[in-house]
Design a protein around this motif. Structure first.
Motif, mmCIF file in Angstrom:
data_model
loop_
_atom_site.group_PDB
_atom_site.id
_atom_site.type_symbol
_atom_site.label_atom_id
_atom_site.label_comp_id
_atom_site.label_asym_id
_atom_site.label_seq_id
_atom_site.Cartn_x
_atom_site.Cartn_y
_atom_site.Cartn_z
ATOM 1 N N PHE A 152 0.826 -1.202 0.000
ATOM 2 C CA PHE A 152 0.000 0.000 0.000
ATOM 3 C C PHE A 152 0.865 1.258 0.000
ATOM 4 C CE2 PHE A 152 -2.296 3.396 2.188
ATOM 5 C CZ PHE A 152 -3.409 3.482 1.369
ATOM 6 N N SER A 153 1.854 1.308 0.887
ATOM 7 C CA SER A 153 2.687 2.513 0.958
ATOM 8 C C SER A 153 3.506 2.686 -0.313
ATOM 9 C CB SER A 153 3.590 2.486 2.194
ATOM 10 O OG SER A 153 4.461 1.390 2.151
ATOM 11 N N GLY A 154 4.006 1.590 -0.867
ATOM 12 C CA GLY A 154 4.763 1.686 -2.118
ATOM 13 C C GLY A 154 3.904 2.146 -3.277
ATOM 14 N N ILE A 214 -1.633 10.917 -14.746
ATOM 15 C CA ILE A 214 -2.007 10.722 -13.340
ATOM 16 C C ILE A 214 -3.038 9.592 -13.233
ATOM 17 C CG2 ILE A 214 -3.117 11.779 -11.330
ATOM 18 C CD1 ILE A 214 -1.864 14.464 -12.290
ATOM 19 N N GLY A 215 -3.971 9.531 -14.165
ATOM 20 C CA GLY A 215 -4.956 8.451 -14.180
ATOM 21 C C GLY A 215 -4.304 7.088 -14.350
ATOM 22 N N ILE A 216 -3.292 7.003 -15.213
ATOM 23 C CA ILE A 216 -2.546 5.757 -15.374
ATOM 24 C C ILE A 216 -1.862 5.383 -14.060
ATOM 25 C CG2 ILE A 216 -0.523 4.717 -16.510
ATOM 26 C CD1 ILE A 216 -1.380 6.349 -19.027
ATOM 27 N N GLY A 217 -1.304 6.378 -13.385
ATOM 28 C CA GLY A 217 -0.680 6.127 -12.086
ATOM 29 C C GLY A 217 -1.688 5.633 -11.064
ATOM 30 N N PHE A 218 -2.893 6.185 -11.100
ATOM 31 C CA PHE A 218 -3.944 5.746 -10.184
ATOM 32 C C PHE A 218 -4.350 4.307 -10.484
ATOM 33 C CE2 PHE A 218 -8.405 5.498 -8.779
ATOM 34 C CZ PHE A 218 -8.209 5.797 -7.424
ATOM 35 N N ALA A 219 -4.474 3.988 -11.777
ATOM 36 C CA ALA A 219 -4.798 2.619 -12.162
ATOM 37 C C ALA A 219 -3.684 1.664 -11.740
ATOM 38 C CB ALA A 219 -5.022 2.545 -13.675
ATOM 39 N N ASN A 220 -2.446 2.079 -11.888
ATOM 40 C CA ASN A 220 -1.314 1.276 -11.446
ATOM 41 C C ASN A 220 -1.381 1.054 -9.934
ATOM 42 O OD1 ASN A 220 1.366 0.041 -11.746
ATOM 43 N ND2 ASN A 220 2.063 1.833 -10.595
ATOM 44 N N LEU A 256 -4.067 1.049 -8.002
ATOM 45 C CA LEU A 256 -5.133 0.084 -7.734
ATOM 46 C C LEU A 256 -4.734 -1.322 -8.167
ATOM 47 C CD1 LEU A 256 -8.387 1.980 -8.760
ATOM 48 C CD2 LEU A 256 -7.535 1.504 -6.462
ATOM 49 N N GLY A 257 -4.029 -1.402 -9.286
ATOM 50 C CA GLY A 257 -3.607 -2.691 -9.812
ATOM 51 C C GLY A 257 -2.690 -3.458 -8.880
#
Length: 67
Positions: A14-16, A54-60, A62-63
């Motif tokens: 989670f932190s990473g 930023i959206g790609i980072g958010f998806a990453n 969550l992934g």
């Protein structure tokens, strides 16, 4: 003991994932957008591209928890 190890691993994941989202994806894009805004160079396309990153980072982020 297995549950304790799982909890520690989850905390690290989670932190990473959150730090990756903040420091690798969001922060550079937001700083760049602010600098472009101050120079008057910020367009709808540049906003879309940077918010998309930023959206790609958010998806990453969550992934990390579903893969």
């Amino acid at each position: 003991s297995h549950t304790h190890t799982h909890t520690i691993t989850f905390c690290y994941s989670f932190s990473g994932a959150f730090c990756g989202l903040a420091y690798i994806f969001a922060l550079p894009c937001l700083v760049k957008l602010e600098l472009m805004r101050r120079k008057g160079e910020c367009t709808t396309l540049t906003k879309a591209v940077h918010y998309g990153i930023i959206g790609i980072g958010f998806a990453n982020c969550l992934g990390q928890f579903f893969v």
